[in-house]
Design a protein around this motif. Sequence first.
Motif, PDB file in Angstrom:
ATOM      1  N   PHE A 152     -35.530 -30.735  36.890  1.00 34.58           N
ATOM      2  CA  PHE A 152     -34.449 -31.237  37.747  1.00 34.58           C
ATOM      3  C   PHE A 152     -33.427 -30.159  38.104  1.00 34.58           C
ATOM      4  CE2 PHE A 152     -35.854 -34.565  34.752  1.00 34.58           C
ATOM      5  CZ  PHE A 152     -36.423 -35.450  35.653  1.00 34.58           C
ATOM      6  N   THR A 158     -26.653 -35.652  39.581  1.00 32.36           N
ATOM      7  CA  THR A 158     -26.680 -37.050  40.001  1.00 32.36           C
ATOM      8  C   THR A 158     -25.792 -37.883  39.089  1.00 32.36           C
ATOM      9  OG1 THR A 158     -28.946 -36.801  40.803  1.00 32.36           O
ATOM     10  CG2 THR A 158     -28.149 -39.034  40.438  1.00 32.36           C
ATOM     11  N   LYS A 201     -32.943 -41.312  43.226  1.00 29.94           N
ATOM     12  CA  LYS A 201     -31.709 -40.606  42.890  1.00 29.94           C
ATOM     13  C   LYS A 201     -31.952 -39.392  42.004  1.00 29.94           C
ATOM     14  CE  LYS A 201     -27.217 -42.586  42.535  1.00 29.94           C
ATOM     15  NZ  LYS A 201     -26.267 -43.483  41.847  1.00 29.94           N
ATOM     16  N   VAL A 202     -32.796 -39.549  41.006  1.00 35.52           N
ATOM     17  CA  VAL A 202     -33.002 -38.462  40.045  1.00 35.52           C
ATOM     18  C   VAL A 202     -34.172 -37.554  40.438  1.00 35.52           C
ATOM     19  CG1 VAL A 202     -32.094 -39.938  38.228  1.00 35.52           C
ATOM     20  CG2 VAL A 202     -34.572 -39.692  38.463  1.00 35.52           C
ATOM     21  N   TYR A 213     -35.705 -37.514  32.427  1.00 28.90           N
ATOM     22  CA  TYR A 213     -34.365 -37.281  32.974  1.00 28.90           C
ATOM     23  C   TYR A 213     -33.307 -37.908  32.076  1.00 28.90           C
ATOM     24  CZ  TYR A 213     -30.357 -37.451  36.112  1.00 28.90           C
ATOM     25  OH  TYR A 213     -29.093 -37.300  36.652  1.00 28.90           O
ATOM     26  N   ASN A 217     -30.457 -35.764  29.957  1.00 27.01           N
ATOM     27  CA  ASN A 217     -29.054 -35.890  30.357  1.00 27.01           C
ATOM     28  C   ASN A 217     -28.234 -36.779  29.429  1.00 27.01           C
ATOM     29  OD1 ASN A 217     -28.674 -34.524  33.209  1.00 27.01           O
ATOM     30  ND2 ASN A 217     -30.702 -35.442  33.195  1.00 27.01           N
TER      31      ASN A 217
END
Length: 222
Positions: A152, A158, A201-202, A213, A217
């Motif tokens: 990412f 995001t 979105k991700v 993800y 995160n």
Amino acid sequence: MQPTTTTPIRLLIADDHEIFRDGVRAMLKKQKHLELTGEAANGEQLLAKAEELHPDVVITDIRMPGTDGIAATRRLQELMPEVSVIALSMYDEEHLIVEMLEAGARGYLLKNAPKEEIVQAIETVHGGEVYFCRATSPRLAELIAKSSYNPFRKRPATELNEREKEIVRLICQQLSSREIAEKIHVSHRTVEAYRDRLLDKVGARNVAGLVVYAIRNGIYKL
């Protein structure tokens, strides 16, 4: 007006089991937008064939005699960084999958992945995205998320709101859309819409990518 034509995605397959290569070859014959340009039985052949044939996508086993898939992928990324590599693995090769991703692979599949998923993985990595196998275990997702590999990093940060984070955590707990809907008192369709929006979105192609993800995160902890 001339009809538009699409150039097939050029593939190179490397696996030391001829039966497996036969099966992939037979499957690809029915995919007009995919072209099998060559095959290899080990890492040395893979590198030689890649330099000769200039494929778009390489699908390679991790364990091969001589130069294995990890070493071949690392070298291939030095010589031809534009080539997208998909790793083929077994269920018990989680650490090797992480090593393949760190070496430069842009996706991975289990060897028993269905035809539809193989095609989707090829299309995804050829399009510049990362593909995580649908059958990714929670343990493997955690290993990927905590490794130096970050799929990412090229995307802007995001921000997820609290409701989105709640749904992501429930997805990570492997609850179905209907189970999530019952738990947070919304409709099944609302949960499906949230999931699709979260994937977009991700920048994840499926739930496996969303889990990676979330762990990376700090949204979800195993």
